[in-house]
Design a protein around this motif. Structure first.
Motif, PDB file in Angstrom:
ATOM      1  N   LEU A 126       1.020  -1.185  -0.018  1.00  0.00           N
ATOM      2  CA  LEU A 126       0.126  -0.049   0.075  1.00  0.00           C
ATOM      3  C   LEU A 126       0.943   1.381  -0.228  1.00  0.00           C
ATOM      4  CD1 LEU A 126      -2.747  -1.188   2.569  1.00  0.00           C
ATOM      5  CD2 LEU A 126      -2.951  -0.583   0.121  1.00  0.00           C
ATOM      6  N   GLU A 127       1.955   1.297   0.684  1.00  0.00           N
ATOM      7  CA  GLU A 127       2.724   2.551   0.873  1.00  0.00           C
ATOM      8  C   GLU A 127       3.463   2.569  -0.354  1.00  0.00           C
ATOM      9  OE1 GLU A 127       5.250   1.269   4.340  1.00  0.00           O
ATOM     10  OE2 GLU A 127       3.569   2.474   5.575  1.00  0.00           O
ATOM     11  N   ARG A 128       3.818   1.486  -0.913  1.00  0.00           N
ATOM     12  CA  ARG A 128       4.531   1.589  -2.382  1.00  0.00           C
ATOM     13  C   ARG A 128       3.607   2.451  -3.414  1.00  0.00           C
ATOM     14  NH1 ARG A 128       6.439  -3.456  -1.129  1.00  0.00           N
ATOM     15  NH2 ARG A 128       5.243  -4.436  -2.574  1.00  0.00           N
ATOM     16  N   GLY A 129       2.365   2.028  -3.327  1.00  0.00           N
ATOM     17  CA  GLY A 129       1.260   2.534  -4.171  1.00  0.00           C
ATOM     18  C   GLY A 129       0.762   3.939  -3.847  1.00  0.00           C
ATOM     19  N   GLY A 130       1.526   4.512  -2.841  1.00  0.00           N
ATOM     20  CA  GLY A 130       1.004   5.663  -2.515  1.00  0.00           C
ATOM     21  C   GLY A 130      -0.263   6.103  -1.676  1.00  0.00           C
ATOM     22  N   TYR A 131      -0.598   4.707  -1.138  1.00  0.00           N
ATOM     23  CA  TYR A 131      -1.745   4.910  -0.130  1.00  0.00           C
ATOM     24  C   TYR A 131      -1.571   5.520   1.089  1.00  0.00           C
ATOM     25  CZ  TYR A 131      -4.629   1.812  -3.174  1.00  0.00           C
ATOM     26  OH  TYR A 131      -5.672   1.377  -4.094  1.00  0.00           O
ATOM     27  N   ARG A 132      -2.446   6.194   1.861  1.00  0.00           N
ATOM     28  CA  ARG A 132      -2.158   6.810   2.942  1.00  0.00           C
ATOM     29  C   ARG A 132      -2.658   5.843   4.063  1.00  0.00           C
ATOM     30  NH1 ARG A 132      -5.647   9.399   6.152  1.00  0.00           N
ATOM     31  NH2 ARG A 132      -6.923   9.812   4.382  1.00  0.00           N
ATOM     32  N   THR A 142      -6.364 -11.609  15.097  1.00  0.00           N
ATOM     33  CA  THR A 142      -6.944 -10.778  13.876  1.00  0.00           C
ATOM     34  C   THR A 142      -6.260  -9.305  13.821  1.00  0.00           C
ATOM     35  OG1 THR A 142      -9.250 -11.631  14.256  1.00  0.00           O
ATOM     36  CG2 THR A 142      -8.800  -9.486  12.987  1.00  0.00           C
ATOM     37  N   HIS A 143      -5.513  -9.117  12.611  1.00  0.00           N
ATOM     38  CA  HIS A 143      -4.846  -7.952  12.404  1.00  0.00           C
ATOM     39  C   HIS A 143      -5.500  -7.296  11.410  1.00  0.00           C
ATOM     40  CE1 HIS A 143      -0.947  -8.928  14.280  1.00  0.00           C
ATOM     41  NE2 HIS A 143      -1.853 -10.014  14.704  1.00  0.00           N
ATOM     42  N   MET A 144      -5.532  -5.995  11.314  1.00  0.00           N
ATOM     43  CA  MET A 144      -6.226  -5.354  10.192  1.00  0.00           C
ATOM     44  C   MET A 144      -5.620  -3.897   9.712  1.00  0.00           C
ATOM     45  SD  MET A 144      -9.194  -2.683   9.493  1.00  0.00           S
ATOM     46  CE  MET A 144      -9.065  -1.873  11.014  1.00  0.00           C
ATOM     47  N   ILE A 145      -5.745  -3.561   8.647  1.00  0.00           N
ATOM     48  CA  ILE A 145      -5.272  -2.105   8.064  1.00  0.00           C
ATOM     49  C   ILE A 145      -5.960  -1.657   6.978  1.00  0.00           C
ATOM     50  CG2 ILE A 145      -3.872  -3.354   6.159  1.00  0.00           C
ATOM     51  CD1 ILE A 145      -1.347  -1.456   6.816  1.00  0.00           C
ATOM     52  N   SER A 146      -6.311  -0.444   7.328  1.00  0.00           N
ATOM     53  CA  SER A 146      -6.945  -0.009   6.329  1.00  0.00           C
ATOM     54  C   SER A 146      -6.308   1.669   5.700  1.00  0.00           C
ATOM     55  CB  SER A 146      -8.227   0.724   6.915  1.00  0.00           C
ATOM     56  OG  SER A 146      -8.201   1.652   8.097  1.00  0.00           O
ATOM     57  N   ALA A 147      -6.370   1.867   4.406  1.00  0.00           N
ATOM     58  CA  ALA A 147      -5.607   3.001   3.897  1.00  0.00           C
ATOM     59  C   ALA A 147      -6.627   3.654   2.874  1.00  0.00           C
ATOM     60  CB  ALA A 147      -4.561   2.254   3.031  1.00  0.00           C
ATOM     61  N   SER A 148      -6.348   4.942   2.645  1.00  0.00           N
ATOM     62  CA  SER A 148      -7.190   5.509   1.531  1.00  0.00           C
ATOM     63  C   SER A 148      -6.276   5.882   0.265  1.00  0.00           C
ATOM     64  CB  SER A 148      -7.718   6.911   2.027  1.00  0.00           C
ATOM     65  OG  SER A 148      -6.533   7.668   2.383  1.00  0.00           O
ATOM     66  N   ARG A 149      -6.929   5.925  -0.918  1.00  0.00           N
ATOM     67  CA  ARG A 149      -6.251   5.986  -2.071  1.00  0.00           C
ATOM     68  C   ARG A 149      -5.503   7.468  -2.113  1.00  0.00           C
ATOM     69  NH1 ARG A 149      -7.463   2.628  -5.771  1.00  0.00           N
ATOM     70  NH2 ARG A 149      -7.252   4.075  -7.757  1.00  0.00           N
ATOM     71  N   PRO A 150      -4.530   7.662  -2.904  1.00  0.00           N
ATOM     72  CA  PRO A 150      -3.747   8.951  -2.756  1.00  0.00           C
ATOM     73  C   PRO A 150      -4.520  10.035  -3.246  1.00  0.00           C
ATOM     74  CG  PRO A 150      -2.708   7.202  -4.044  1.00  0.00           C
ATOM     75  CD  PRO A 150      -3.848   6.658  -3.842  1.00  0.00           C
ATOM     76  N   ASP A 151      -5.712  10.068  -4.023  1.00  0.00           N
ATOM     77  CA  ASP A 151      -6.646  11.102  -4.389  1.00  0.00           C
ATOM     78  C   ASP A 151      -7.810  11.152  -3.425  1.00  0.00           C
ATOM     79  OD1 ASP A 151      -8.000   8.951  -5.459  1.00  0.00           O
ATOM     80  OD2 ASP A 151      -7.985   9.810  -7.347  1.00  0.00           O
ATOM     81  N   ASN A 152      -7.729  10.150  -2.362  1.00  0.00           N
ATOM     82  CA  ASN A 152      -8.940  10.211  -1.428  1.00  0.00           C
ATOM     83  C   ASN A 152     -10.239   9.801  -2.039  1.00  0.00           C
ATOM     84  OD1 ASN A 152      -7.621  10.744   1.012  1.00  0.00           O
ATOM     85  ND2 ASN A 152      -7.649  13.137   0.461  1.00  0.00           N
ATOM     86  N   SER A 153     -10.267   9.091  -3.308  1.00  0.00           N
ATOM     87  CA  SER A 153     -11.435   8.628  -3.971  1.00  0.00           C
ATOM     88  C   SER A 153     -12.020   7.441  -3.704  1.00  0.00           C
ATOM     89  CB  SER A 153     -11.118   8.618  -5.477  1.00  0.00           C
ATOM     90  OG  SER A 153     -10.257   7.700  -6.082  1.00  0.00           O
ATOM     91  N   GLY A 154     -11.089   6.704  -2.619  1.00  0.00           N
ATOM     92  CA  GLY A 154     -11.741   5.355  -2.310  1.00  0.00           C
ATOM     93  C   GLY A 154     -10.683   4.903  -1.078  1.00  0.00           C
ATOM     94  N   GLY A 155     -10.661   3.414  -0.883  1.00  0.00           N
ATOM     95  CA  GLY A 155      -9.660   3.022  -0.097  1.00  0.00           C
ATOM     96  C   GLY A 155      -9.763   1.519  -0.250  1.00  0.00           C
ATOM     97  N   ILE A 156      -8.975   0.836   0.853  1.00  0.00           N
ATOM     98  CA  ILE A 156      -8.835  -0.505   1.053  1.00  0.00           C
ATOM     99  C   ILE A 156      -8.904  -0.898   2.674  1.00  0.00           C
ATOM    100  CG2 ILE A 156      -7.379  -2.448   0.736  1.00  0.00           C
ATOM    101  CD1 ILE A 156      -6.553  -1.187  -1.900  1.00  0.00           C
ATOM    102  N   GLN A 157      -9.721  -1.876   3.001  1.00  0.00           N
ATOM    103  CA  GLN A 157      -9.400  -2.491   4.202  1.00  0.00           C
ATOM    104  C   GLN A 157      -8.664  -3.956   4.201  1.00  0.00           C
ATOM    105  OE1 GLN A 157     -12.411  -1.716   7.507  1.00  0.00           O
ATOM    106  NE2 GLN A 157     -12.483  -3.988   7.552  1.00  0.00           N
ATOM    107  N   ILE A 158      -8.142  -4.432   4.794  1.00  0.00           N
ATOM    108  CA  ILE A 158      -7.533  -5.715   4.712  1.00  0.00           C
ATOM    109  C   ILE A 158      -7.367  -6.377   6.219  1.00  0.00           C
ATOM    110  CG2 ILE A 158      -5.583  -7.362   4.221  1.00  0.00           C
ATOM    111  CD1 ILE A 158      -4.462  -4.951   2.313  1.00  0.00           C
TER     112      ILE A 158
END
Length: 178
Positions: A126-132, A142-158
């Motif tokens: 995610l960091e390589r992809g520019g996600y915040r 249970t481990h979880m990470i969430s991140a937003s897209r570089p342009d704040n147009s969406g995100g990912i939760q793993i």
């Protein structure tokens, strides 16, 4: 997306949405014709098309949702690498596109690695992809990470959850505005 195949007085929208989601998953697993059309009380049609490759697509004027099962169902959201050595058999992928152009995807898979290893791998990706990175949590198994897209147009939760000596189950939820 919400599909209303019927309307029952006294039920909330969330209850009807849950019923429809269950019906969609049940129909995905059923045998039968390659295409079915259901009409709701308001006249809106929901078209269900099943492909021979493990995909079932649900379409209406509100948008489209495609559910893919089996090995093809473990496809990753765009820009996110597959986890090395993950078992893709039995995967599930739900990809939807609303009439506003927004989209979402849920993917899942199994691995023999620990939840912490899975999250560390995806944090670096995610960091390589520019996600915040918005959150990184550890709840024991249970481990979880969430991140937003570089342009704040969406995100990912793993989310990675240990299965008591049987490996780790991983689910990835990704969404993007239209």
């Amino acid at each position: 997306m919400r599909y209303a195949i019927y309307d029952t007085e006294g039920e909330t929208d969330d209850m009807r949405t849950g019923y429809i989601a269950l019906a969609m998953l049940a129909l995905t697993a059923c045998g039968g014709s390659d295409e079915q059309v259901f009409t709701g009380p308001d006249g809106e049609e929901v078209r269900i098309e099943r492909g021979g490759d493990g995909t079932t697509t649900y379409s209406s004027t509100d948008g489209e949702a495609t559910i893919t099962t089996g090995e093809a169902g473990a496809a990753m959201p765009a820009g996110l690498p597959a986890y090395p050595g993950a078992e893709t058999a039995g995967g599930l992928n739900i990809n939807s596109t609303g009439r506003d152009g927004g989209s979402g995807q849920i993917s899942s898979f199994q691995t023999s690695d620990s939840p912490a290893d899975v999250i560390a791998f995806y944090r670096a990706a995610l960091e390589r992809g520019g996600y915040r990175i918005a959150a990184n949590m550890d709840f024991g198994e249970t481990h979880m990470i969430s991140a937003s897209r570089p342009d704040n147009s969406g995100g990912i939760q793993i989310t990675a959850t240990g299965a008591g000596g049987r490996g780790t189950t991983v689910s990835i939820i990704a969404g993007q505005e239209g």
